[in-house]
Design a protein around this motif. Sequence first.
Motif, short mmCIF file in Angstrom:
data_model
loop_
_atom_site.label_atom_id
_atom_site.label_comp_id
_atom_site.label_asym_id
_atom_site.label_seq_id
_atom_site.Cartn_x
_atom_site.Cartn_y
_atom_site.Cartn_z
N THR A 1 72.41 35.95 51.26
CA THR A 1 72.43 35.62 52.68
C THR A 1 72.82 36.87 53.45
O THR A 1 73.91 37.40 53.28
CB THR A 1 73.44 34.49 52.97
OG1 THR A 1 73.06 33.34 52.21
CG2 THR A 1 73.42 34.14 54.44
N ASN B 1 68.94 33.10 61.11
CA ASN B 1 69.89 33.26 60.01
C ASN B 1 69.94 32.03 59.11
O ASN B 1 70.18 32.14 57.90
CB ASN B 1 71.27 33.60 60.54
CG ASN B 1 71.36 35.01 61.09
OD1 ASN B 1 70.50 35.85 60.80
ND2 ASN B 1 72.36 35.27 61.90
N ASN C 1 67.21 32.53 56.84
CA ASN C 1 67.16 33.88 56.25
C ASN C 1 65.80 34.53 56.51
O ASN C 1 65.22 35.16 55.61
CB ASN C 1 67.44 33.82 54.75
CG ASN C 1 68.61 34.70 54.36
OD1 ASN C 1 69.38 35.16 55.20
ND2 ASN C 1 68.74 34.94 53.07
#
Length: 123
Positions: A28, A74, A77
């Motif tokens: 991540t 985010n 990803n």
Amino acid sequence: QVQLVESGGGSVQAGGSLRLSCVASGSTLTSAYFGWFRQAPGHEREGVACIYAGSGVTYYADSVKGRFTISRDNAKNTVSLQMNSLKPEDTATYYCAAVLRRGSWSDGNFRYWGQGTLVTVSS
């Protein structure tokens, strides 16, 4: 080990749009720099855009300012590159890169690279 997979390349006429996506797996990367680069046959690799995933701050090459937009998700990803008002000179293989090691993003010193996706713009 981080893997980057690009998608969204293709052929388009001048003035058209394409959206490239880069999915990162293996880690991540919410506090990393991501970059998009391109390389046309017979030309050196060129930095196109960069984003810091933590704050969303973006950077662009002068050649694409006002036409391209880099963004990130985010939660997924994923980093995307929206390309509008495409020109024949935008024709190139586009690469996603992640984790800037040192120097300016446009120098291309990233740790991870995708395999690239081809964008062809016809006049």
